[in-house]
Design a protein around this motif. Structure first.
Motif, mmCIF file in Angstrom:
data_model
loop_
_atom_site.group_PDB
_atom_site.id
_atom_site.type_symbol
_atom_site.label_atom_id
_atom_site.label_comp_id
_atom_site.label_asym_id
_atom_site.label_seq_id
_atom_site.Cartn_x
_atom_site.Cartn_y
_atom_site.Cartn_z
ATOM 1 N N PRO A 445 0.738 -1.260 -0.151
ATOM 2 C CA PRO A 445 -0.596 -0.079 -0.129
ATOM 3 C C PRO A 445 0.628 1.826 0.116
ATOM 4 O O PRO A 445 2.090 1.272 1.128
ATOM 5 C CB PRO A 445 -0.855 0.037 1.024
ATOM 6 N N TYR A 446 0.563 2.479 -0.569
ATOM 7 C CA TYR A 446 1.375 3.759 -0.527
ATOM 8 C C TYR A 446 0.310 4.896 -0.270
ATOM 9 O O TYR A 446 -1.135 4.349 -0.770
ATOM 10 C CB TYR A 446 1.781 3.722 -2.180
ATOM 11 N N GLU A 447 0.538 5.237 0.315
ATOM 12 C CA GLU A 447 0.305 6.845 0.805
ATOM 13 C C GLU A 447 -0.260 7.961 -0.454
ATOM 14 O O GLU A 447 0.520 8.794 0.404
ATOM 15 C CB GLU A 447 -0.165 7.326 2.471
ATOM 16 N N PRO A 448 -0.774 8.108 -1.175
ATOM 17 C CA PRO A 448 -0.167 9.647 -1.728
ATOM 18 C C PRO A 448 -0.903 10.734 -1.264
ATOM 19 O O PRO A 448 -1.859 10.558 -0.297
ATOM 20 C CB PRO A 448 -0.620 9.203 -2.982
ATOM 21 N N LEU A 449 -0.169 11.755 -1.503
ATOM 22 C CA LEU A 449 -0.728 13.391 -1.742
ATOM 23 C C LEU A 449 -2.593 14.108 -1.981
ATOM 24 O O LEU A 449 -2.438 13.309 -3.571
ATOM 25 C CB LEU A 449 -0.032 14.205 -1.718
ATOM 26 N N ARG A 450 -3.452 13.855 -1.371
ATOM 27 C CA ARG A 450 -4.046 14.140 -2.324
ATOM 28 C C ARG A 450 -4.904 15.877 -1.534
ATOM 29 O O ARG A 450 -4.365 16.484 -1.046
ATOM 30 C CB ARG A 450 -5.028 13.606 -1.512
ATOM 31 N N VAL A 451 -4.985 16.721 -2.897
ATOM 32 C CA VAL A 451 -5.374 18.060 -2.773
ATOM 33 C C VAL A 451 -6.627 18.414 -2.156
ATOM 34 O O VAL A 451 -7.464 18.151 -2.699
ATOM 35 C CB VAL A 451 -5.852 18.840 -4.513
#
Ligand SMILES: CC(C)(COP(=O)(O)OP(=O)(O)OC[C@H]1O[C@@H](n2cnc3c(N)ncnc32)[C@H](O)[C@@H]1OP(=O)(O)O)[C@@H](O)C(=O)NCCC(=O)NCCSC(=O)CCC(=O)O
Length: 526
Positions: A445-451
């Motif tokens: 799992p990878y937690e990306p940046l969200r605007v």
């Protein structure tokens, strides 16, 4: 057996002296920093000054992006590069219905000079060079930058940076055009003239092959179509009455760096040689700076994978190395998570660290153009030069870049190549680590940046306040003056600056121009 390069040219298993028969180093190479600039544009290259580490960044509001820029500077970045959101790039305000859902997404939302002030707050504009990836509304953003610099007490003659301002490749590959080609080219000529008079150190355009490459162009197509666009801009400015040596020194370029390192190095060297020759032979340029193809490079985003994203760190290191061995002036190394989302602080820092390792831990900066005289590189440089020249001749046969665009030539050629790449990947003939070979059964799992979607509402509130507070009759008068210039022959940048100073918004200024110049509708030739 020979393998095929990305441009479809042979790569032999072994090269030797026989590969370069009749090859004259004086003609093909010259000295570094001298015609035909194969070995680089500066005599000392990185031994004198390393390339500019210029990480493309921007998202959300001006305040959020400003924080990211300050962090990049603290981490050792040596130039700024601003990403704008799509509404700004298309000349719409954040509260326009068409902007809904896109505000602050792929870059920062800039509606007026007030946002621009926040974007560069605390950043001394006389000390940093700033690139802005803005095309159809490039003049507006440049003028707002100048207005903010004036507020900081920085004179326009001190400003250094680049606007992308390359609308031709927008028609071919990127899509953020507003006006039809003719007024777009006139606006670009106005910008050249304005910068020559007012902001002489500014790079007025970044003629870009990067986006064509992302759309599937081969290396030969990438440089051929980009240089053909460059020729069209030079013709436009000369036809507008400018002397070639008055604007050509400030033309700049922008290419991709792929993982196919040898061909990429050859590509950069070939591009420099072609441009120097075209400028000298075809346009009679005399100033050596007019002959120098200076370029920025971004590592190939399209080669990054969402699967096993950390592998992208390795790809980016190889791509960045290709750019450096090819003599780039400025470099953006992608973050490893870019195939998934906007980079996080941590991944943005790692991307910059990759450049710092190349610059400070390797020995590639110790000597100029280390590949010079290599049998394979010199042969590949000649081959790709010939292939690109052939494609440029086809563009000429069609009447030049604009006419070829109208017929869909470049787009079709690029799409054909993109299809070939997709087929090779599907069949497994082209190996993509982690995608069609060496896969994991289960991705980690990878937690990306969200605007934050709430920034759209916040930006709309800012606009409502701005419209309530400003001197509306002054804005109306300034926009009317702008329309008058656009309908005639006066340089539009002077009235445009007054409108922006009076806090006219990006959307209002672009709408005023749309009313005079119309909007571009692509001809779908397939
Ligand atoms: C010309 C370039 C390519 C690079 O300009 P830079 O200022 O960084 O570098 P430079 O001009 O080479 O060097 C700065 C100054 O140092 C001098 N200098 C440099 N090296 C030297 C050496 N070895 N010896 C002597 N002088 C040297 C130069 O002459 C120059 O001064 P003088 O000027 O006094 O001569 C410019 O256009 C640029 O920065 N472009 C960046 C474009 C960019 O970031 N684009 C992002 C697109 S992102 C995008 O499109 C992504 C996808 C999307 O959004 O769709």
């Amino acid at each position: 057996m020979a393998r095929e390069s990305e441009s479809g040219l042979p790569i032999e298993p072994v090269y030797g002296p026989q590969s370069l028969q009749g090859w004259d180093p004086a003609e093909k190479l010259g000295e570094p920093g001298a015609y035909p600039y194969t070995r680089g544009v500066y005599p000392s290259m990185y031994t004198g000054r390393p390339w500019t580490m210029r990480q493309y960044a921007g998202f959300g509001t001006a305040a959020e992006s400003n924080a990211r820029y300050r962090q990049l500077i603290a981490n050792g970045t040596t130039g700024l590069s601003v990403a704008f959101d799509l509404p700004t790039q298309m000349g719409h305000d954040s509260d326009a219905p068409i902007a809904h859902g896109e505000v602050g997404k792929v870059g920062v939302a800039i509606d007026s000079v007030e946002d621009m002030r926040v974007l560069f707050g605390g950043i001394p504009l006389d000390q940093v060079s700033t690139s802005m990836t803005i095309n159809a509304p490039a003049a507006l953003l440049l003028l707002m930058y100048q207005l903010v610099a004036e507020e900081q007490g920085v004179g326009a003659e001190q400003l250094t940076g680049t606007i992308q301002n390359d609308v031709l490749k927008e028609y071919i590959a990127r899509g953020t055009y507003i006006f039809p080609p003719k007024p777009s080219l006139r606006l670009i000529a106005d910008i050249f003239r304005y910068c020559r008079a007012e902001i002489p150190k500014w790079n007025t355009i970044s003629i870009s092959g990067y986006h064509m490459a992302e759309a599937g162009a081969s290396p030969a197509q990438e440089i051929a179509f980009t240089l053909a666009d460059g020729i069209e801009y030079v013709r436009t400015a000369v036809a507008a009455g400018m002397d070639v040596d008055d604007f050509a020194p400030r033309l700049s370029f922008f290419f991709v760096a792929r993982t196919t390192l040898l061909e990429e190095v050859a590509k950069f060297r070939a591009a420099r040689r072609i441009w120097a020759r075209v400028m000298r032979e075809e346009f009679g340029a005399r100033d050596p700076k007019s002959l120098m193809l200076r370029f920025h490079t971004q590592t190939a985003g399209v080669q990054l994978t969402a699967q096993q994203p950390e592998v992208n760190l390795v790809r980016v290191a190889v791509q960045g190395l290709a750019a450096v061995l090819g003599g780039t002036q400025s470099l953006h190394t992608n973050s490893f998570d870019e195939a998934i989302a906007l980079p996080t602080d941590r991944s943005a820092r790692l991307a910059l660290r990759t450049q710092q390792v190349l610059a400070h831990e390797t020995d590639v900066t110790a000597t100029v153009d280390p590949f010079a005289g290599s049998y394979v590189i010199e042969k590949m440089t000649d081959d790709i030069e010939a292939a690109a020249m052939e494609l440029m001749a086809k563009v000429e046969e069609l009447g030049g870049a604009v006419d070829a665009i109208e017929r869909g030539f470049q787009k079709n050629e690029i799409e054909r190549n993109a299809y070939r790449i997709a087929q090779e990947t599907d069949s497994g003939e082209r190996v993509v680590v982690g995608v069609n070979r060496f896969r994991l059964d289960e991705e980690e799992p990878y937690e990306p940046l969200r605007v934050d979607p709430a920034i759209e509402a916040r930006q709309a509130e800012r606009l409502a306040r701005l419209r309530a507070e400003r001197d509306q009759p002054a804005v109306d008068a300034a926009l009317a003056a702008l329309k008058k210039a656009a309908g005639g022959e006066d340089n539009v940048l002077y009235p445009m600056k007054e409108a922006l100073r009076a806090r006219a918004t990006v959307g209002e200024v672009c709408t005023a121009l749309r009313e005079v110049w119309g909007a571009y509708v692509p001809s779908d030739v397939f």
